[in-house]
Scaffold this motif. Structure first.
Motif, mmCIF file in Angstrom:
data_model
loop_
_atom_site.group_PDB
_atom_site.id
_atom_site.type_symbol
_atom_site.label_atom_id
_atom_site.label_comp_id
_atom_site.label_asym_id
_atom_site.label_seq_id
_atom_site.Cartn_x
_atom_site.Cartn_y
_atom_site.Cartn_z
ATOM 1 N N LEU A 15 1.051 -1.692 0.410
ATOM 2 C CA LEU A 15 0.179 0.118 -0.127
ATOM 3 C C LEU A 15 1.121 0.954 0.172
ATOM 4 O O LEU A 15 2.451 1.211 1.221
ATOM 5 C CB LEU A 15 -1.181 -0.019 1.045
ATOM 6 N N ILE A 16 0.761 2.358 -0.961
ATOM 7 C CA ILE A 16 1.805 3.092 -1.538
ATOM 8 C C ILE A 16 0.791 4.557 -1.007
ATOM 9 O O ILE A 16 -0.493 4.666 -1.356
ATOM 10 C CB ILE A 16 2.670 3.553 -2.886
ATOM 11 N N GLU A 17 0.569 5.533 -0.151
ATOM 12 C CA GLU A 17 0.069 7.067 -0.021
ATOM 13 C C GLU A 17 0.679 8.041 -0.741
ATOM 14 O O GLU A 17 2.111 7.426 -0.560
ATOM 15 C CB GLU A 17 -0.064 7.588 1.518
ATOM 16 N N VAL A 18 0.547 8.534 -1.697
ATOM 17 C CA VAL A 18 1.143 9.191 -2.726
ATOM 18 C C VAL A 18 0.485 10.416 -2.868
ATOM 19 O O VAL A 18 -0.682 11.142 -2.506
ATOM 20 C CB VAL A 18 1.219 8.854 -4.469
ATOM 21 N N LEU A 19 1.666 11.889 -2.983
ATOM 22 C CA LEU A 19 0.282 13.019 -2.500
ATOM 23 C C LEU A 19 0.860 13.552 -4.154
ATOM 24 O O LEU A 19 1.861 13.221 -4.675
ATOM 25 C CB LEU A 19 2.095 13.341 -2.608
ATOM 26 N N GLN A 20 0.134 13.365 -4.585
ATOM 27 C CA GLN A 20 -0.778 14.098 -6.547
ATOM 28 C C GLN A 20 -0.198 15.468 -6.600
ATOM 29 O O GLN A 20 -0.024 15.855 -6.429
ATOM 30 C CB GLN A 20 -2.276 14.243 -6.296
ATOM 31 N N LYS A 21 0.769 14.924 -7.691
ATOM 32 C CA LYS A 21 1.460 15.864 -8.638
ATOM 33 C C LYS A 21 0.836 16.402 -9.863
ATOM 34 O O LYS A 21 0.636 15.089 -10.403
ATOM 35 C CB LYS A 21 2.555 15.693 -8.194
ATOM 36 N N ALA A 22 1.198 17.216 -11.267
ATOM 37 C CA ALA A 22 0.548 17.705 -11.959
ATOM 38 C C ALA A 22 2.703 17.348 -12.721
ATOM 39 O O ALA A 22 2.692 16.577 -12.231
ATOM 40 C CB ALA A 22 0.826 19.385 -12.436
ATOM 41 N N THR A 23 2.292 17.173 -13.763
ATOM 42 C CA THR A 23 2.891 16.133 -14.823
ATOM 43 C C THR A 23 3.380 16.785 -15.837
ATOM 44 O O THR A 23 3.038 17.813 -16.382
ATOM 45 C CB THR A 23 2.437 14.318 -15.024
ATOM 46 N N ASP A 24 4.696 16.000 -16.490
ATOM 47 C CA ASP A 24 5.205 16.701 -17.879
ATOM 48 C C ASP A 24 4.558 15.784 -19.022
ATOM 49 O O ASP A 24 3.745 14.966 -18.341
ATOM 50 C CB ASP A 24 6.477 17.161 -17.785
ATOM 51 N N SER A 25 5.081 16.241 -19.925
ATOM 52 C CA SER A 25 3.982 15.333 -21.018
ATOM 53 C C SER A 25 4.246 13.986 -21.784
ATOM 54 O O SER A 25 3.723 12.800 -21.701
ATOM 55 C CB SER A 25 5.236 15.595 -22.695
#
Length: 173
Positions: free
Chosen positions: A69-79
């Motif tokens: 189980l991985i907790e991830v802080l969502q971020k915008a991405t590049d292409s």
């Protein structure tokens, strides 16, 4: 002549493939571009079994009976799908991989891109509050290599000509 064209085609193909997304085309075709992270965060149950591709930075990971189980802080991405180094996030999500992943490798601070199906909303404590995480079952995961900085503090120092670097910084023409 034909050997040169073949070599040129090979080099061009390698250069272009270096800019390719890290998630397979098969999974990318299943993702609806109209579904945003914010939509799923507000109501995960409405998007159950929808395929999503999200990126971010690992906050923590742990191995459970169900898998990793991985907790991830969502971020915008590049292409390519790599999380951008920005101080803005849509929130957090949980990603469950059915197999064992080493938590020393999938550790805090590492960047990941995850493709998976939305399972449900999972409410867990986050500090002193209760936080509703969207839970995603991982179909494909890509762990980005850490960006290494050189001795001058810039990760792309090798792209600059030698006279542009310290102690010369800016050339005089």
């Amino acid at each position: 002549m034909f050997k040169k064209m073949g070599l040129l085609s090979l080099v061009l193909g390698l250069v272009i493939s270096g800019c390719a997304p890290v998630i397979s085309q098969h999974l990318r075709d299943q993702v609806s571009p109209a579904v945003t992270f914010g939509d799923v965060l507000r109501d995960p149950d409405a998007y159950r079994n929808q395929m999503v591709i999200w990126s971010g930075v690992i906050v923590k990971s742990e191995n459970t009976k169900e898998g990793t189980l991985i907790e991830v802080l969502q971020k915008a991405t590049d292409s390519r799908g790599r999380p951008l180094d920005v101080d803005k996030s849509g929130g957090r999500f949980l990603a469950l991989h059915s197999e064992y992943l080493d938590t020393a490798i999938y550790s805090k601070g590492r960047e990941v891109t995850i493709a998976g199906k939305v399972l449900e909303k999972k409410v867990l404590p986050l500090g002193e509050i209760e936080y509703a995480y969207p839970l995603v079952l991982i179909k494909e995961i890509y762990l980005w290599k850490p960006m290494r900085e050189d001795r001058w503090g810039h990760p792309y120092w090798w792209y600059y000509p030698h006279w542009w670097r310290y102690p010369y910084w800016h050339p005089y023409y």
